[in-house]
Design a protein around this motif. Structure first.
Motif, short mmCIF file in Angstrom:
data_model
loop_
_atom_site.label_atom_id
_atom_site.label_comp_id
_atom_site.label_asym_id
_atom_site.label_seq_id
_atom_site.Cartn_x
_atom_site.Cartn_y
_atom_site.Cartn_z
N UNK A 13 -30.82 -8.24 1.93
CA UNK A 13 -31.68 -8.70 1.21
C UNK A 13 -33.30 -8.34 1.12
N UNK A 14 -34.68 -8.11 1.27
CA UNK A 14 -36.03 -7.63 1.30
C UNK A 14 -36.16 -8.65 -0.12
N UNK A 15 -36.38 -10.03 0.61
CA UNK A 15 -37.09 -11.36 -0.51
C UNK A 15 -37.93 -10.90 -1.29
N UNK A 16 -39.02 -11.23 -0.14
CA UNK A 16 -40.37 -10.99 -0.86
C UNK A 16 -41.57 -10.07 0.47
N UNK A 29 -36.58 -11.50 4.98
CA UNK A 29 -35.62 -10.77 4.46
C UNK A 29 -34.60 -11.69 4.93
#
Lengths: 115, 232
Positions: free
Chosen positions: A107-110, A30
């Motif tokens: 933001x959920x990056x990965x 995140x």
């Protein structure tokens, strides 16, 4: 204390993304800006609850804290980091910044999955 | 042995759902020609009194209504109903803020084009409401002379999401030895250039300026629709 509802949203979105993967999710990455209004430690604690009863049980929440920054008219490069949120000025030259470019990220990056 | 892992990019905003609902609300408000103002502050800063006085000053010339968020009671809605305008309560239970979906639900069956102004009073809290867009056109952050001049320094995030700072309870300023210069300084320190109003809703100081500002903001955005014609 709205971190629980944020954590539940993260679990929902991440579980949806995880459903498209064959592999087990080890961690959710995140991006969290300091101006997002979300407390890092409270979010990690809430995550322990939110991941229950989802496919993400056992998955860690890895948070990358992002700084606040704005544009400084005086400095080159113009990108200026803000070191103290109660002092809205360029960390380099002290000039007042009149806009915020970064720091609100949530933001959920990965997803980190087993290879 | 450490298991090998790989990263799968997601890149999705956690607040996407709220932001989507808020954007849709903002469009609805604009199309309906209703100017939506939200209020945030800590508990006890005088939000409800300020709003009650605002409603009273607008109601003869405009069609106004209010949505009020509160954790458990309906006291605020009952107080605002004294202004004799439509008021709806959103009881959030244990939730410390309003989100766009709560606003959307509360507005169901409400005829938006029949309104000129809609006010949304958030739950008393200077932390959580900062994260959630409600689709409003204008956001106020209020703090009272009794709360301490450094309030903005303690809660910079909320000041960054607001368009106007309102210092309330000006009538108490002398009694609590309010330092106006320090208060203005701390606002400018966290948000340079932020406009500030000082009011006493009780005595009326600053209220005409506030009402004038509201009318001006609304007329800037309003379309060709006639204003305040058919108030019952």
């Amino acid at each position: 204390m709205h971190e629980l509802s944020i954590a539940l949203s993260i679990a929902e979105i991440a579980a949806e993304a995880a459903a498209r993967q064959e592999a087990r999710v080890v961690a959710v990455h995140l991006k969290l800006g300091v101006l997002a209004g979300v407390e890092n430690e409270a979010l990690v604690a809430a995550w322990e609850l939110a991941r229950e009863r989802t496919t993400l049980v056992g998955a860690a929440l890895v948070i990358e804290d992002l700084p606040a920054w704005g544009t400084c008219a005086r400095c080159v490069p113009h990108q200026a980091e803000i070191h103290a949120l109660d002092q809205w000025s360029c960390a380099r030259c002290g000039a007042v910044l009149d806009d915020i470019q970064g720091g609100r990220e949530l933001e959920i990056a990965a997803l980190e999955v087993e290879a | 042995m450490i298991a090998q892992t790989r990263l799968v990019e997601v890149r999705q905003n956690v607040l996407k759902h709220n932001d989507t609902v808020a954007r849709a609300l903002r469009e609805r408000f604009e199309q309906a020609g209703v100017y939506v103002v939200s209020l945030v502050s800590s508990p006890g800063s005088g939000k409800t009194t300020f709003l009650e006085e605002t409603l009273k000053r607008l109601r003869d010339r405009f069609r106004v209504a209010a949505l009020v968020g509160d954790l458990a009671t309906e006291n605020d809605a009952a107080r605002l109903a004294r202004a004799e305008v439509p008021v709806r309560q959103i009881t959030t239970g244990t939730v410390c803020h309003l989100d766009a979906e709560m606003v959307e639900k509360a507005l169901a069956q409400w005829e938006l084009p029949a309104l000129d102004f809609l006010f949304i009073e958030n739950v008393g809290n200077l932390v959580c409401p900062a994260t959630f867009d409600l689709g409003e056109a204008f956001r106020l952050v209020l703090f009272s002379t009794a709360e301490g001049e450094d309030k903005p320094l303690k809660y910079p995030t909320i000041f960054h999401t607001a368009d106007l700072a309102v210092i309330t309870k000006l009538d108490l300023a002398t009694a609590v030895e309010f330092d106006a210069t320090a208060a203005h300084q701390s606002i400018q320190q966290v948000r340079p250039g932020m406009p500030v109003l000082e009011v006493s809703a009780k005595r009326g100081q600053g209220m005409p300026e506030w009402i004038a500002l509201l009318e001006q903001r609304r007329s800037n955005i309003s379309r060709s629709r006639p204003v305040g014609e058919h108030r019952e």
